[in-house]
Design an enzyme around this catalytic site. Structure first.
Site, mmCIF file in Angstrom:
data_model
loop_
_atom_site.group_PDB
_atom_site.id
_atom_site.type_symbol
_atom_site.label_atom_id
_atom_site.label_comp_id
_atom_site.label_asym_id
_atom_site.label_seq_id
_atom_site.Cartn_x
_atom_site.Cartn_y
_atom_site.Cartn_z
ATOM 1 N N SER A 58 0.796 -1.227 0.000
ATOM 2 C CA SER A 58 0.000 0.000 0.000
ATOM 3 C C SER A 58 0.828 1.277 0.000
ATOM 4 C CB SER A 58 -0.951 -0.005 1.187
ATOM 5 O OG SER A 58 -0.241 -0.157 2.399
ATOM 6 N N HIS A 69 -5.764 -3.401 -2.306
ATOM 7 C CA HIS A 69 -5.518 -2.357 -3.315
ATOM 8 C C HIS A 69 -5.569 -2.890 -4.745
ATOM 9 C CE1 HIS A 69 -4.523 0.907 -0.534
ATOM 10 N NE2 HIS A 69 -4.103 -0.064 0.249
ATOM 11 N N LYS A 95 -11.863 0.797 -0.655
ATOM 12 C CA LYS A 95 -10.922 1.448 -1.584
ATOM 13 C C LYS A 95 -11.599 1.589 -2.949
ATOM 14 C CE LYS A 95 -7.351 -0.133 1.472
ATOM 15 N NZ LYS A 95 -7.530 1.014 2.382
HETATM 16 N N1 PMP Z 1 -5.167 -4.049 3.952
HETATM 17 C C1 PMP Z 1 -4.511 -3.070 3.310
HETATM 18 C C2 PMP Z 1 -3.374 -3.436 2.426
HETATM 19 C C3 PMP Z 1 -4.890 -1.733 3.481
HETATM 20 O O1 PMP Z 1 -4.225 -0.761 2.861
HETATM 21 C C4 PMP Z 1 -5.991 -1.442 4.332
HETATM 22 C C5 PMP Z 1 -6.491 -0.009 4.537
HETATM 23 N N2 PMP Z 1 -5.549 0.952 4.682
HETATM 24 C C6 PMP Z 1 -6.637 -2.487 4.971
HETATM 25 C C7 PMP Z 1 -6.212 -3.779 4.758
HETATM 26 C C8 PMP Z 1 -7.790 -2.236 5.906
HETATM 27 O O2 PMP Z 1 -8.966 -2.064 5.199
HETATM 28 P P1 PMP Z 1 -10.159 -1.172 5.814
HETATM 29 O O3 PMP Z 1 -9.806 0.245 5.568
HETATM 30 O O4 PMP Z 1 -11.364 -1.635 5.065
HETATM 31 O O5 PMP Z 1 -10.235 -1.503 7.262
#
Ligand code: PMP
Length: 400
Positions: free
Chosen positions: A180, A208, A239
């Site tokens: 990310s 992502h 996302k």
């Molecule tokens: N996994 C990854 C790679 C993320 O970037 C994120 C959010 N930043 C999450 C999980 C968590 O998802 P959520 O925002 O739906 O809690």
């Protein structure tokens, strides 16, 4: 005894290192805009890759569901919060991800903590990429498994660690599909081969990649044509799908197991009907809108090509996440502040989110932006780069 001086001490230390964080009220707007107070910005920092958070189809679905069924679920899914829309949504996710079944959680964070802590029992070994997302790290901390961290995307290192593990207990390999903060991809084909060779379980976080990669936006496995080779695929609606909620897709047995064992599913209130309805609309729109993915990648390529041409140092991304590498935290904060003055909302990403010395500006375009938006964004980058170059005493180092 009142220990509030401890809180102040921590905040003061963060301030001294330029690492203090604070919450800023904003309003998301259509066309990839965001307002803060009376100022309007081009939003280049969200994960709303396809612009779905503002799509009429999702809004209407949420409003209609709210009118019919109200705003709250009333209880956890296992008590009386399992609205009938869950079944439709989970069936859609399974088709989208090419799995037998799926289960929805209240967020992606809760999907990761739920699935990992449920699967990894005492005596099991977990092999985790060093750049995995915080929700994976927290899931591992909540589990009883023993952690082995392998160097980022280093499959030789992973195999080395796997070959040293004790004979008893499960071996579980966990990776992000798209990292990310860097935008690079996990070597999923090699991970699938390693899964076969060592008989380990493979959990991937497709947060992502979902909606972004693959013909129908099904994620990295669809993109690489290896659907069906992964034990558990975690995803999020927050996302590219524009809304809220997480999920795990996999076999019927895995999903039955999670309903019985995933604590973040069992002990937390279900999502409201509005969100479930919006998520169903989001999957339908994503599958049927390859044009949105084309726009997203057109905008991304325009930014990437021109930022590199201007001399900015960009990490090895393969996705719409553009990491503009700066290095020092103070420089990243300064660069983001200057871009904000030019009407661009971009955020400095600082330790501990990234390693020390790895501060960066994380830039993401969206399908909601127009080619003209990309031109004005690039004009702002040129202006800031020139201002920096003309002021010798303010060097942005690796950023230029
Ligand atoms: N996994 C990854 C790679 C993320 O970037 C994120 C959010 N930043 C999450 C999980 C968590 O998802 P959520 O925002 O739906 O809690």
């Amino acid at each position: 005894m009142n220990d509030h001086h401890f809180f102040r001490q921590v905040i003061n230390n963060l301030h001294a290192q330029g690492l203090n964080r604070f919450l800023q009220p904003v309003v998301q707007l259509p066309e990839g805009r965001i307002a803060s107070g009376d100022k309007l910005f081009l939003n280049l920092s969200s994960n709303d890759y396809l612009g779905l958070s503002q799509q009429p189809e999702l809004k209407e679905a949420a409003i209609e569901a709210t009118r019919r069924w109200g705003v709250g679920a009333g209880a956890s899914r296992l008590i009386c919060g399992n609205h009938e829309l869950y079944e439709q949504l989970e069936e859609r996710i399974a088709r989208f991800k090419g799995t037998a079944a799926a289960v929805v959680f209240a967020s992606g964070y809760m999907a990761n903590t739920g699935v990992i802590s449920a699967i990894a029992a005492k005596g099991d070994c977990i092999f985790s990429d060093e750049l995995n997302h915080a929700s994976i790290i927290d899931g591992i901390r909540m589990s009883r498994g023993q952690l082995f961290v392998y160097r980022h995307n280093d499959m030789d290192h992973l195999e080395e660690l796997l070959s040293l593990r004790p004979a008893s207990g499960k071996a579980i390999v966990i990776t992000d599909c798209v990292f990310s903060m860097d935008g690079d991809l996990a070597p999923l084909e090699r991970l699938v081969a390693i899964r076969k060779k060592y008989g380990c379980l493979l959990i991937v976080d497709d947060a992502h990649a979902t909606g972004v990669l693959g013909r129908s936006g099904g994620g990295l496995a669809e993109h690489l044509n290896i659907v069906g080779e992964i034990d558990a695929t975690v995803g999020t609606f927050s996302k590219a799908l524009g809304s809220l909620g997480g999920f795990v897709a996999g076999s019927n047995d895995l999903i039955d197991f999670l309903v019985n064992r995933a604590r973040s599913l069992i002990f937390s209130t279900a999502l409201p009907p509005s969100i479930l309805a919006a998520n169903i609309a989001a999957i339908d729109l994503t599958v049927n809108s390859p044009r949105l993915r084309e726009k997203l990648f057109d905008n991304t390529h325009t930014l990437l090509y021109n930022l590199r041409k201007m001399g900015f140092q960009i990490g090895p991304t393969e996705t719409p996440i553009i990491p503009l590498m700066v290095g020092e935290t103070a420089k990243a904060v300064l660069l983001a502040a200057q871009l904000l003055k030019e009407g661009l909302l971009v955020k400095p990403i600082r330790p501990p989110t990234v390693p020390n010395g790895g501060a960066r500006i994380r830039i993401t375009a969206s399908a909601a932006h127009s080619p003209e938006d990309m031109e004005s964004a690039l004009a702002a980058f040129i202006k800031v780069a020139e201002a920096v170059k003309s002021r010798q005493n303010v060097s942005l180092g690796a950023a230029l």
